[in-house]
Design an enzyme around this catalytic site. Structure first.
Site, PDB file in Angstrom:
ATOM      1  N   ALA A  21       0.861  -1.177   0.000  1.00 51.12           N
ATOM      2  CA  ALA A  21       0.000   0.000   0.000  1.00 51.12           C
ATOM      3  C   ALA A  21       0.898   1.226   0.000  1.00 51.12           C
ATOM      4  O   ALA A  21       2.076   1.133   0.313  1.00 51.12           O
ATOM      5  CB  ALA A  21      -0.868  -0.008   1.257  1.00 51.12           C
ATOM      6  N   GLY A  45       0.533  -5.152   0.752  1.00 50.57           N
ATOM      7  CA  GLY A  45      -0.705  -5.192  -0.038  1.00 50.57           C
ATOM      8  C   GLY A  45      -0.468  -5.726  -1.441  1.00 50.57           C
ATOM      9  O   GLY A  45      -1.380  -6.316  -2.044  1.00 50.57           O
ATOM     10  N   GLU A  96      -0.528  -9.383  -1.026  1.00 47.13           N
ATOM     11  CA  GLU A  96      -1.911  -9.768  -0.704  1.00 47.13           C
ATOM     12  C   GLU A  96      -2.783  -9.768  -1.958  1.00 47.13           C
ATOM     13  O   GLU A  96      -3.637 -10.643  -2.138  1.00 47.13           O
ATOM     14  CB  GLU A  96      -2.463  -8.826   0.372  1.00 47.13           C
ATOM     15  CG  GLU A  96      -1.795  -9.024   1.743  1.00 47.13           C
ATOM     16  CD  GLU A  96      -2.194  -7.956   2.735  1.00 47.13           C
ATOM     17  OE1 GLU A  96      -2.894  -8.297   3.703  1.00 47.13           O
ATOM     18  OE2 GLU A  96      -1.821  -6.785   2.528  1.00 47.13           O
ATOM     19  N   GLU A 134       4.522  -5.714   7.078  1.00 40.49           N
ATOM     20  CA  GLU A 134       3.732  -4.716   7.802  1.00 40.49           C
ATOM     21  C   GLU A 134       4.142  -4.591   9.271  1.00 40.49           C
ATOM     22  O   GLU A 134       4.102  -3.505   9.843  1.00 40.49           O
ATOM     23  CB  GLU A 134       2.242  -5.069   7.715  1.00 40.49           C
ATOM     24  CG  GLU A 134       1.597  -4.791   6.369  1.00 40.49           C
ATOM     25  CD  GLU A 134       1.765  -5.926   5.367  1.00 40.49           C
ATOM     26  OE1 GLU A 134       1.076  -5.917   4.332  1.00 40.49           O
ATOM     27  OE2 GLU A 134       2.615  -6.821   5.598  1.00 40.49           O
TER      28      GLU A 134
HETATM   29  N1  T1G Z   1       4.620   3.451  -0.016  1.00 38.21           N
HETATM   30  C1  T1G Z   1       5.106   4.658  -0.367  1.00 38.21           C
HETATM   31  N2  T1G Z   1       6.407   4.900  -0.700  1.00 38.21           N
HETATM   32  C2  T1G Z   1       7.232   3.862  -0.673  1.00 38.21           C
HETATM   33  C3  T1G Z   1       6.810   2.561  -0.302  1.00 38.21           C
HETATM   34  C4  T1G Z   1       5.433   2.372   0.023  1.00 38.21           C
HETATM   35  N3  T1G Z   1       4.937   1.181   0.369  1.00 38.21           N
HETATM   36  N4  T1G Z   1       7.893   1.743  -0.354  1.00 38.21           N
HETATM   37  C5  T1G Z   1       8.922   2.507  -0.753  1.00 38.21           C
HETATM   38  N5  T1G Z   1       8.554   3.759  -0.938  1.00 38.21           N
HETATM   39  C6  T1G Z   1       9.405   4.872  -1.389  1.00 38.21           C
HETATM   40  C7  T1G Z   1      10.546   5.184  -0.422  1.00 38.21           C
HETATM   41  O1  T1G Z   1      10.138   6.048   0.590  1.00 38.21           O
HETATM   42  C8  T1G Z   1      11.557   5.834  -1.347  1.00 38.21           C
HETATM   43  O2  T1G Z   1      11.154   7.152  -1.559  1.00 38.21           O
HETATM   44  C9  T1G Z   1      11.377   5.073  -2.656  1.00 38.21           C
HETATM   45  O3  T1G Z   1      10.075   4.461  -2.576  1.00 38.21           O
HETATM   46  C10 T1G Z   1      12.384   3.995  -2.860  1.00 38.21           C
HETATM   47  O4  T1G Z   1      12.402   3.183  -1.709  1.00 38.21           O
HETATM   48  C11 T1G Z   1      -2.737  -3.389   3.307  1.00 38.21           C
HETATM   49  C12 T1G Z   1      -1.150  -1.639   4.623  1.00 38.21           C
HETATM   50  C13 T1G Z   1      10.333  -1.931  -1.796  1.00 38.21           C
HETATM   51  C14 T1G Z   1      12.191  -3.137  -0.745  1.00 38.21           C
HETATM   52  O5  T1G Z   1       6.521  -2.016   3.902  1.00 38.21           O
HETATM   53  O6  T1G Z   1      10.726  -2.262   1.852  1.00 38.21           O
HETATM   54  O7  T1G Z   1       0.919  -2.855   2.292  1.00 38.21           O
HETATM   55  O8  T1G Z   1      13.073   8.267  -0.549  1.00 38.21           O
HETATM   56  O9  T1G Z   1      14.788   3.701  -1.059  1.00 38.21           O
HETATM   57  O10 T1G Z   1      16.034   0.223  -1.158  1.00 38.21           O
HETATM   58  O11 T1G Z   1      -1.378  -4.988   4.255  1.00 38.21           O
HETATM   59  O12 T1G Z   1      11.248   0.387  -0.266  1.00 38.21           O
HETATM   60  O13 T1G Z   1      12.985   7.922  -2.994  1.00 38.21           O
HETATM   61  O14 T1G Z   1      11.415   9.537  -1.866  1.00 38.21           O
HETATM   62  O15 T1G Z   1      13.495   1.860   0.102  1.00 38.21           O
HETATM   63  O16 T1G Z   1      15.168  -0.315  -3.457  1.00 38.21           O
HETATM   64  C15 T1G Z   1       4.053  -2.731   3.023  1.00 38.21           C
HETATM   65  C16 T1G Z   1       8.342  -0.848   2.108  1.00 38.21           C
HETATM   66  C17 T1G Z   1       3.286  -1.453   3.095  1.00 38.21           C
HETATM   67  C18 T1G Z   1       7.528  -2.034   1.760  1.00 38.21           C
HETATM   68  C19 T1G Z   1      12.624  -1.106  -2.136  1.00 38.21           C
HETATM   69  N6  T1G Z   1       5.213  -2.538   2.197  1.00 38.21           N
HETATM   70  N7  T1G Z   1       9.356  -0.589   1.127  1.00 38.21           N
HETATM   71  O17 T1G Z   1      13.778  -0.809  -1.434  1.00 38.21           O
HETATM   72  O18 T1G Z   1      14.208   1.595  -2.291  1.00 38.21           O
HETATM   73  S1  T1G Z   1       1.967  -1.599   4.242  1.00 38.21           S
HETATM   74  C20 T1G Z   1       6.387  -2.185   2.722  1.00 38.21           C
HETATM   75  C21 T1G Z   1      10.509  -1.329   1.103  1.00 38.21           C
HETATM   76  C22 T1G Z   1       0.776  -2.524   3.401  1.00 38.21           C
HETATM   77  C23 T1G Z   1      -1.325  -3.825   3.484  1.00 38.21           C
HETATM   78  C24 T1G Z   1      -0.460  -2.857   4.214  1.00 38.21           C
HETATM   79  C25 T1G Z   1      11.538  -0.896   0.117  1.00 38.21           C
HETATM   80  C26 T1G Z   1      11.614  -1.781  -1.137  1.00 38.21           C
HETATM   81  P1  T1G Z   1      12.205   8.265  -1.749  1.00 38.21           P
HETATM   82  P2  T1G Z   1      13.799   2.607  -1.132  1.00 38.21           P
HETATM   83  P3  T1G Z   1      14.913   0.160  -2.113  1.00 38.21           P
END
Ligand code: T1G
Ligand code: NAD
Length: 689
Positions: A66, A105, A108, A128
């Site tokens: 998400a 998400g 999922e 999450e």
């Molecule tokens: N939402 C918004 N921005 C995100 C994002 C996300 N989920 N994930 C990454 N970014 C932005 C990050 O801030 C950065 O921005 C850029 O993307 C590159 O990220 C319903 C509610 C995917 C492994 O927790 O683990 O789904 O700094 O530098 O090292 O159950 O990002 O460039 O402006 O980290 O290559 C669950 C979190 C959400 C994944 C890539 N998902 N992200 O790593 O790049 S909760 C996560 C990561 C959810 C549902 C629930 C990593 C990555 P900027 P980066 P990277």
């Protein structure tokens, strides 16, 4: 067909519809993406010529979850749950095409599809919990149905992804495609259609939902997660998958998710998640600065830190040369590295062939000129300025042009070390934390002459070594140790005034730290500081008295606490209590009862105050950098967001007033509120606002 909106494209490949989402950088499932997906499903469902649908993403990854930046904002329809319900209602096969990191998400959504294919190297996971949440779009109900509750719980409570091969073996994905992913997914969909494969939804599978082993797994997985709300919610939700019908379990998952997302813990953890990424952006390094290529590394000194640092290189697949003064010390250092790997193997965390591969990447030598080919050299010899200057003068002659020369000093002046060379632009600090192969924090110390590309190289290497790099300026103790020194002064003062080590440590561990200041001191060894004080002057009345009585900590079975033979559990020691009371009496300090609340304030507020000074001086760029340093380097509980974030939640007026009281009571001017803290308090602002 065509672009349904700026992020979602729909096209046909014969009877197969191909939905491609393009929302760089990580295809987060923001509103526009969800709306486009819902429209694509509506159109492909209605089009009888379409026999199957492939959902995939452009760029480096399938949906990474998400859009975290939408949390806390008014929800916009369609929500992810509606998109997922639309997929499950499709009367024709829907195939998810996975690459990169299909997380949260995104995974999922894939679990709601009838089939999942991936390219090798793709990873799937539900992280999450690392944001203080639980999967909120059906992951806690669908994943257990696919791989069983026990394995699902492990993925959900650790938040760690699994790789495509493992996912294939577990039946999470149906095929690993060679070559082009989209072409492979279309071919797979075509086979499903031609073979008239039944459309089986994960939600309808019950065969794997066995309760056996679940309770033990839950206990084991959550044992070290004291104080956190999210892991407990994950356990409840996955248990519901076993005991409740799907829709009831899903409903309860949603309730738990809404509770957590609105809660303080998740807000704090989301703060750290973003602050960690912000910390990698170093002011003064132009965006287009190219890091220097790092093919090989070298480490000088194979002691406590040198060995751990060499393991970091080997763990990342980078050949590394480690230099010691003599064969015996070198062998001792290499034996310690091998023992560390064997310990990980014994815990099932490393395969024997992988250990051999890593050990083979570590070359031990006793001649410094062996570093001549290394791209990145890290010095980790004794903490003595003259010795370090000599080593850097030698490195200046022997290291290749363009090599980055780094020191692992924990306190010394990096600029002075750099001036021992003719290439200060290539010199900086890389402050690892013990044990270096475990602790994730890397304080990168920027010298006055350090070149932007040398800095960019250190940050890039830090990420390659799976560290969290935070760039700081030169000062005594940099950021973490400088703030920690404030806590240590207060900790000793608390003992003199009436507290006991077990009371101070209890306040700090109940707050969420894994260990209190006195148990930590016993682990590091009280004699280290004692010898330094004897050499440089300076007194710690109680600790010096304990050291004179042979209380060096765990290594002598007694320090601030006593330890049973073979145990690391700190036990109150009446002899220590006597020494403390005698020292108070000798110094004429009247002892009083000190509340846990006061203890905690004096363990935290002086550090926050020092953090304010560090920001004033520009030693740290952002308050978030300080928070990341404390969470990844000093065990600050992630669900409290770090000292500066915590201070903003409490309110700086309160902290200012308490510090003023403690300064007046102790006559310690360093406790007086820092200028920046006072100004922000007066303006009703926080460090981050
Ligand atoms: N939402 C918004 N921005 C995100 C994002 C996300 N989920 N994930 C990454 N970014 C932005 C990050 O801030 C950065 O921005 C850029 O993307 C590159 O990220 C319903 C509610 C995917 C492994 O927790 O683990 O789904 O700094 O530098 O090292 O159950 O990002 O460039 O402006 O980290 O290559 C669950 C979190 C959400 C994944 C890539 N998902 N992200 O790593 O790049 S909760 C996560 C990561 C959810 C549902 C629930 C990593 C990555 P900027 P980066 P990277
Ligand atoms: P250590 O005493 O365990 O190891 C230092 C090693 O350097 C010894 O094995 C010694 O033989 C070797 N050495 C000395 N001179 C040398 C030379 N000229 N060439 C090659 N090897 C040489 O010390 P440590 O705890 O690993 O600390 C090393 C550095 O890391 C220090 O600057 C220290 O402040 C810093 N540091 C230590 C910690 C920690 O918790 N121990 C944490 C962060 C940083």
């Amino acid at each position: 067909m065509g672009n349904l909106n700026a992020s979602v494209d729909l096209r046909r490949d014969g009877e197969i519809a191909v939905v491609t989402v393009d929302n760089p950088p990580v295809n987060a499932l923001k509103h526009e993406v969800r709306a486009g997906l819902a429209e694509a499903l509506r159109q492909t469902r209605a089009d009888a010529a379409i026999k199957a649908v492939v959902i995939g993403c452009a760029g480096r990854t399938f949906f990474a979850g998400a859009d975290i930046t939408e949390f806390g904002k008014p929800p916009q329809a369609p929500g992810l749950a509606e998109v997922i319900a639309a997929i499950e209602a499709m009367p024709k096969p829907v195939v998810a095409a996975l690459r990169g990191t299909a997380l949260g998400g995104g995974f999922e959504l894939a679990l709601a599809c009838h089939f999942r294919v991936a390219i090798a190297g793709a990873r799937v996971g539900l992280p999450e919990v690392k944001l203080g949440l639980l999967p909120g779009a059906g992951g806690t109900q669908r994943l257990p149905r696919l791989i069983g509750p026990e394995k699902a719980l492990k993925m959900i409570v650790t938040g760690d992804p699994i790789e495509a091969r493992e996912a294939l073996a577990d039946g999470v994905i149906d095929e690993i495609v060679d070559g082009d992913l989209t072409e492979g997914a279309i071919a797979f969909a075509r086979r499903v259609v031609s073979e008239k494969r039944p459309l089986r939804l994960v939600r309808d599978r019950e065969d794997k939902l066995v309760a056996e082993g679940f309770a033990d797994a839950a206990e084991t997985l959550t044992r070290r997660l004291r104080g956190r709300e999210a892991p407990a919610a994950c356990v409840e939700a996955v248990r519901n998958a076993i005991v409740l019908p799907f829709d009831e379990g899903l409903k309860r998952e949603g309730e738990l998710f809404r509770q957590l997302v609105a809660g303080d813990q998740s807000k704090a953890q989301r703060h750290i998640s973003f602050a960690e990424r912000e910390a990698a952006k170093v002011p003064g390094i132009p965006e287009d600065t190219k890091p220097r290529p790092i093919a090989t590394g070298a480490v000088i000194g194979a002691g406590t830190m040198g060995g751990g640092i060499a393991m970091c290189f080997a763990n990342a697949g980078i050949p590394v040369t480690i230099v010691e003064t003599g064969r015996d010390l070198l062998q001792k250092g290499l034996d310690r590295v091998a023992a560390n790997y064997r310990a990980t193997m014994a815990r099932g965390g490393l395969a024997a062939d992988e250990m051999d591969r890593r050990m083979a990447l570590i070359r031990g030598v006793t001649e410094l000129d062996a570093v001549g080919t290394a791209d990145f050299v890290i010095e980790a010899v004794f903490e003595e300025m003259d010795l370090k200057k000599r080593v850097f003068a030698d490195l200046d002659r022997m290291a290749k042009t363009g090599a980055v020369l780094a020191t692992n000093t924990s306190t010394l002046d990096v600029d002075a070390i750099a001036r021992a060379t003719k290439r200060p632009q290539d010199v900086l600090g890389t402050h690892f934390f013990s044990p270096a192969n475990v602790m994730r924090l890397l304080e990168i110390v920027r010298g006055a002459a350090t070149a932007p590309d040398a800095l960019a190289t250190a940050v890039a290497l830090g990420r390659r070594l799976s560290k969290v790099p935070v760039t700081v300026g030169v000062c005594y103790g940099f950021v973490g140790n400088r703030m920690l020194a404030r806590r240590s002064v207060e900790a000793e003062r608390l003992l003199l005034e009436g507290a006991l080590p077990q009371e101070v440590d209890a306040a700090v561990t109940e707050f969420g730290f894994p260990m209190g200041p006195f148990a930590m001191a016993d682990m590091a060894g009280l004699d280290v500081g004692w010898r330094i004080r004897k050499g440089r002057g300076g007194r710690n009345e109680i600790e010096d008295a304990l050291c004179e009585a042979g209380h060096f900590g765990q290594k002598t079975g007694k320090g601030y606490f006593r330890y049973e033979v073979g145990s690391r559990t700190p036990l109150p020691d009446p002899e220590v209590e006597r020494t403390i009371r005698d020292t108070s009496a000798r110094l004429g300090v009247a002892r009083r009862v000190i509340t846990q609340e006061e203890i905690l304030e004096r363990m935290v507020y002086p550090m926050v105050n020092e953090g304010a000074r560090i920001l004033e001086e520009g030693i740290a760029t952002r308050p978030g950098d300080i928070d990341v340093i404390w969470v990844y380097g000093y065990g600050w509980p992630v669900w409290r967001g770090g000292p500066m974030y915590y201070a903003d939640r409490l309110g700086l007026v309160h902290i200012r007033d308490r510090l003023t009281l403690y300064a007046e009571r102790s006559a310690d001017e360093s406790l007086r509120p820092a200028t920046r803290l006072s100004q922000l308090a007066a303006q009703g602002r926080g460090f981050a606002s």
